[in-house]
Design a protein around this motif. Structure first.
Motif, PDB file in Angstrom:
ATOM      1  N   ILE A   1      19.902  -7.404   0.816  1.00 11.60           N
ATOM      2  CA  ILE A   1      19.080  -8.592   1.080  1.00 11.60           C
ATOM      3  C   ILE A   1      19.837  -9.854   0.675  1.00 11.60           C
ATOM      4  CG2 ILE A   1      16.953  -9.815   0.443  1.00 11.60           C
ATOM      5  CD1 ILE A   1      15.668  -7.055  -0.007  1.00 11.60           C
ATOM      6  N   LEU A   2      20.463  -9.830  -0.493  1.00 11.88           N
ATOM      7  CA  LEU A   2      21.166 -11.011  -1.002  1.00 11.88           C
ATOM      8  C   LEU A   2      22.415 -11.334  -0.183  1.00 11.88           C
ATOM      9  CD1 LEU A   2      20.825 -10.339  -4.850  1.00 11.88           C
ATOM     10  CD2 LEU A   2      19.497 -11.921  -3.442  1.00 11.88           C
ATOM     11  N   ILE A   3      23.127 -10.310   0.279  1.00 16.95           N
ATOM     12  CA  ILE A   3      24.303 -10.530   1.125  1.00 16.95           C
ATOM     13  C   ILE A   3      23.895 -11.203   2.427  1.00 16.95           C
ATOM     14  CG2 ILE A   3      26.058  -9.379   2.520  1.00 16.95           C
ATOM     15  CD1 ILE A   3      26.215  -7.247   0.272  1.00 16.95           C
ATOM     16  N   ILE A   4      22.841 -10.688   3.065  1.00 16.75           N
ATOM     17  CA  ILE A   4      22.391 -11.260   4.337  1.00 16.75           C
ATOM     18  C   ILE A   4      21.837 -12.666   4.124  1.00 16.75           C
ATOM     19  CG2 ILE A   4      20.866 -10.958   6.321  1.00 16.75           C
ATOM     20  CD1 ILE A   4      20.934  -7.946   5.760  1.00 16.75           C
TER      21      ILE A   4
ATOM     22  N   PHE B   1       0.834  -1.209   0.000  1.00 12.65           N
ATOM     23  CA  PHE B   1       0.000   0.000   0.000  1.00 12.65           C
ATOM     24  C   PHE B   1       0.864   1.252   0.000  1.00 12.65           C
ATOM     25  CE2 PHE B   1      -1.771   3.389   2.661  1.00 12.65           C
ATOM     26  CZ  PHE B   1      -2.880   3.747   1.898  1.00 12.65           C
ATOM     27  N   LEU B   2       1.908   1.273   0.846  1.00 10.46           N
ATOM     28  CA  LEU B   2       2.786   2.442   0.958  1.00 10.46           C
ATOM     29  C   LEU B   2       3.505   2.715  -0.362  1.00 10.46           C
ATOM     30  CD1 LEU B   2       3.982   4.559   2.979  1.00 10.46           C
ATOM     31  CD2 LEU B   2       5.880   2.956   3.303  1.00 10.46           C
ATOM     32  N   ILE B   3       4.068   1.668  -0.957  1.00 11.72           N
ATOM     33  CA  ILE B   3       4.792   1.818  -2.219  1.00 11.72           C
ATOM     34  C   ILE B   3       3.853   2.296  -3.330  1.00 11.72           C
ATOM     35  CG2 ILE B   3       6.020   0.553  -4.033  1.00 11.72           C
ATOM     36  CD1 ILE B   3       7.714   1.155  -1.565  1.00 11.72           C
ATOM     37  N   ALA B   4       2.601   1.875  -3.262  1.00  7.21           N
ATOM     38  CA  ALA B   4       1.622   2.307  -4.271  1.00  7.21           C
ATOM     39  C   ALA B   4       1.420   3.822  -4.244  1.00  7.21           C
ATOM     40  CB  ALA B   4       0.293   1.595  -4.053  1.00  7.21           C
ATOM     41  N   GLN B   5       1.686   4.451  -3.094  1.00  2.00           N
ATOM     42  CA  GLN B   5       1.525   5.902  -2.974  1.00  2.00           C
ATOM     43  C   GLN B   5       2.787   6.668  -3.362  1.00  2.00           C
ATOM     44  OE1 GLN B   5      -1.686   6.320  -2.261  1.00  2.00           O
ATOM     45  NE2 GLN B   5      -1.695   4.104  -1.858  1.00  2.00           N
ATOM     46  N   VAL B   6       3.910   5.961  -3.424  1.00  2.00           N
ATOM     47  CA  VAL B   6       5.188   6.626  -3.737  1.00  2.00           C
ATOM     48  C   VAL B   6       5.205   7.028  -5.214  1.00  2.00           C
ATOM     49  CG1 VAL B   6       7.696   6.343  -3.906  1.00  2.00           C
ATOM     50  CG2 VAL B   6       6.446   5.414  -1.930  1.00  2.00           C
TER      51      VAL B   6
ATOM     52  N   ASN C   1       4.854  -1.899  -7.358  1.00  2.00           N
ATOM     53  CA  ASN C   1       4.253  -2.114  -6.038  1.00  2.00           C
ATOM     54  C   ASN C   1       4.629  -3.476  -5.461  1.00  2.00           C
ATOM     55  OD1 ASN C   1       3.070   0.354  -6.493  1.00  2.00           O
ATOM     56  ND2 ASN C   1       1.056  -0.483  -7.027  1.00  2.00           N
ATOM     57  N   ILE C   2       4.612  -4.500  -6.292  1.00  2.00           N
ATOM     58  CA  ILE C   2       4.905  -5.857  -5.805  1.00  2.00           C
ATOM     59  C   ILE C   2       6.382  -6.019  -5.486  1.00  2.00           C
ATOM     60  CG2 ILE C   2       4.969  -8.294  -6.456  1.00  2.00           C
ATOM     61  CD1 ILE C   2       2.403  -7.821  -8.046  1.00  2.00           C
ATOM     62  N   ILE C   3       7.259  -5.614  -6.406  1.00  2.88           N
ATOM     63  CA  ILE C   3       8.699  -5.816  -6.225  1.00  2.88           C
ATOM     64  C   ILE C   3       9.234  -4.998  -5.053  1.00  2.88           C
ATOM     65  CG2 ILE C   3      10.969  -5.455  -7.283  1.00  2.88           C
ATOM     66  CD1 ILE C   3       9.685  -6.137  -9.984  1.00  2.88           C
ATOM     67  N   LEU C   4       8.866  -3.724  -4.986  1.00  9.35           N
ATOM     68  CA  LEU C   4       9.368  -2.894  -3.898  1.00  9.35           C
ATOM     69  C   LEU C   4       8.711  -3.249  -2.565  1.00  9.35           C
ATOM     70  CD1 LEU C   4      10.476  -1.369  -6.369  1.00  9.35           C
ATOM     71  CD2 LEU C   4      10.055   0.761  -5.130  1.00  9.35           C
ATOM     72  N   GLY C   5       7.423  -3.612  -2.594  1.00 12.26           N
ATOM     73  CA  GLY C   5       6.762  -4.057  -1.367  1.00 12.26           C
ATOM     74  C   GLY C   5       7.397  -5.321  -0.831  1.00 12.26           C
ATOM     75  N   PHE C   6       7.716  -6.251  -1.748  1.00 14.40           N
ATOM     76  CA  PHE C   6       8.394  -7.482  -1.341  1.00 14.40           C
ATOM     77  C   PHE C   6       9.780  -7.172  -0.788  1.00 14.40           C
ATOM     78  CE2 PHE C   6      11.490 -10.801  -2.448  1.00 14.40           C
ATOM     79  CZ  PHE C   6      10.971 -11.869  -1.730  1.00 14.40           C
ATOM     80  N   GLY C   7      10.466  -6.219  -1.404  1.00 16.07           N
ATOM     81  CA  GLY C   7      11.800  -5.858  -0.937  1.00 16.07           C
ATOM     82  C   GLY C   7      11.788  -5.323   0.480  1.00 16.07           C
ATOM     83  N   MET C   8      10.763  -4.557   0.832  1.00 18.56           N
ATOM     84  CA  MET C   8      10.700  -3.972   2.173  1.00 18.56           C
ATOM     85  C   MET C   8      10.447  -5.027   3.247  1.00 18.56           C
ATOM     86  SD  MET C   8       8.958  -0.204   1.767  1.00 18.56           S
ATOM     87  CE  MET C   8       9.543   0.256   3.399  1.00 18.56           C
ATOM     88  N   ILE C   9       9.587  -5.986   2.979  1.00 20.69           N
ATOM     89  CA  ILE C   9       9.368  -7.040   3.978  1.00 20.69           C
ATOM     90  C   ILE C   9      10.542  -8.007   3.983  1.00 20.69           C
ATOM     91  CG2 ILE C   9       8.058  -8.568   2.442  1.00 20.69           C
ATOM     92  CD1 ILE C   9       7.513  -8.023   6.233  1.00 20.69           C
TER      93      ILE C   9
END
Length: 498
Positions: free
Chosen positions: A138-141, A23-28, A74-82
């Motif tokens: 994300i990939l390093i961790i 939802f947040l990314i959808a507003q960006v 929205n999907i890619i960036l939302g997934f990245g945040m979680i």
């Protein structure tokens, strides 16, 4: 298994956060570089293999995708945040008590969301920066999670180095893909992979195939990135944008004017939690002997004064401790390094678990190491220090876990407080970006109406809360042309912004 997941509060928190992030990314709003990445020029650049542009091949491809599809964004960036929250939690929770894990997950979420404003606007709410600076972290961790057991003091036999064959092969795409987003993380990842191979060999007297495959893959990925002609041009100062300078004066100037504050001083909230955690650990070891008391009190003085100095710097950034602002910059740079060295000394002196000590030392050292390639690069910005910030979060959480495991603190009681803090952070961002999203929709409607009516001049309102996302007003004619192409505005139409 299903019942266990459904009884886990962290599962429901993760689902709720995932929905919130989408939802947040959808507003960006799309901004600046995003307009350019959606243009025909960038499409042609992709067809040309990004020749002499940069070696961020995966980041470039993702940017081309998400600027052409709002759903993909929205999907890619939302997934990245979680995903960044989940991998950080998974990595640090290895040593945590079961009863502390929910509170630890909530604290991880809080620290990853309550980041400095400038860092927020150049990562979470700048689409082009997000896709280049968050995925490699994300990939390093993710790799560190896979090899996490090598730091376990209970595992000194080679069984800790045995991995399924499929996971070893997985290191090839993981290692290469990590290297194709941002230059400084590419250099760092090779060094980190090498460090882990050496550490493992010293501890187990044996090389691990999985680690070697990952190391080789990161080297291949680095070669792929830096074989792009743009870096040769940058080294010769003929790139037109990127510059590489090995001048000592330039390095010192860049560190004191840009790197120091972004790497240390601006992170006042995280520094405070880190400092307080270390001070409590130190106080538990005082009164042992005179030397320990002297060292401990010096460390406490450095940690406490730097913590307060950081808050003062935040509350009144125009204040200079010296009359000469240049002297203040030098003082800040040196004081920040002293704070870093002090934290390192706390890790070495007081963490008696050898494996955990090395793990925390590696992660906190990485917060500085990942930023070191930036001392010769220009331009840089707060977004370049996202990896450093995350590694500092991990170090802070690991020190906290050590403290909890060696004390009677009921950290699980913090869950209710942490839940309230996390909810308020989400409410803060949601209330702000709902207004931004509404204003962006209104702007698009104004543009469409103006274009359909054949207006020669269109006046647009600026979006609210501009200091929480990257620029949405073209700064000059060059960027205005990309803005017009992005929003399908005729080039001859005049634009005005209120």
């Amino acid at each position: 298994m299903k019942n266990k997941i459904l009884k886990n509060p962290r599962f429901f928190i993760s689902v709720a956060l995932s929905i919130f992030f989408v939802f947040l990314i959808a507003q960006v709003p799309y901004s600046h570089d995003d307009w350019q990445w959606a243009s025909q020029i960038k499409w042609e650049l992709m067809l040309n293999g990004f020749k002499n542009y940069n070696g961020r091949y995966l980041g470039n491809l993702f940017e081309i995708l998400i600027t052409r599809s709002i759903l993909a964004k929205n999907i890619i960036l939302g997934f990245g945040m979680i995903a960044i929250i989940l991998v950080v939690y998974k990595f640090v929770s290895y040593e945590a008590k079961a009863k502390d894990k929910t509170a630890l997950f909530l604290l991880s979420s809080i620290l990853l969301l309550a980041i400095p404003r400038e860092l927020f606007r150049q990562t979470y709410s700048w689409i082009a920066a997000f896709i280049n600076f968050i995925p490699p972290v994300i990939l390093i961790i993710l790799y560190l999670i896979i090899i996490n057991n090598i730091f376990d003091d209970k595992k000194f036999n080679c069984s800790a180095l045995k991995y399924p064959l499929w996971s070893t092969f997985l290191m090839i795409p993981l290692g290469i893909s990590t290297q194709l987003f941002s230059e400084h993380t590419t250099v760092f990842t090779v060094l980190l992979a090498g460090f882990i191979v050496v550490f493992t060999f010293i501890k187990y007297n044996k090389f691990c195939k999985l680690q070697l495959v990952y190391l080789i893959s990161t080297i291949i990925g680095a070669i792929i990135m830096f074989s792009n002609g743009s870096y040769f041009n940058a080294a010769n100062n003929t790139d037109g944008y990127k510059q590489i300078s090995l001048s000592i004066i330039s390095i010192i100037n860049l560190y004191s004017t840009q790197i120091s504050d972004n790497l240390f001083l601006n992170n006042y909230l995280l520094n405070a939690i880190l400092a307080i955690t270390c001070i409590i650990i130190i106080t538990k070891h005082l009164n042992k002997n005179i030397v320990f008391n002297l060292i401990g009190n010096i460390q406490i003085f450095i940690l406490s004064t730097y913590m307060i100095y950081g808050f003062v710097h935040k509350v009144y950034p125009a204040w200079n401790i010296f009359t000469n602002p240049d002297k203040t910059l030098i003082f800040n740079a040196l004081y920040s390094l002293l704070f870093f060295v002090c934290i390192i000394s706390v890790i070495i002196i007081y963490i008696n678990n050898e494996g955990l000590r090395m793990k925390i030392f590696m992660m906190y050292g990485s917060s500085l190491a990942v930023a070191m390639p930036l001392v010769i690069a220009n331009p840089i910005g707060p977004r370049c220090f996202y990896a450093s910030y995350v590694f500092t979060i991990i170090s802070t959480l690991q020190l906290l876990i050590y403290l909890l495991n060696n004390s009677n603190i009921e950290f699980n009681l913090f869950s209710s407080i942490a839940s309230g803090i996390l909810i308020m952070i989400c409410v803060f961002y949601a209330s702000m970006f709902i207004d931004v999203g509404i204003a962006e929709k209104t702007r698009v409607e104004t543009i469409n109406n103006g274009v359909s009516n054949g207006e020669k001049s269109i006046t647009l309102n600026r979006l609210p809360y501009e200091d929480y996302y990257w620029t949405t007003v073209p700064p000059n004619e060059h960027w205005e042309s990309f803005f017009k192409e992005f929003y399908n505005i005729p080039m001859e139409t005049e634009l005005h912004f209120n």
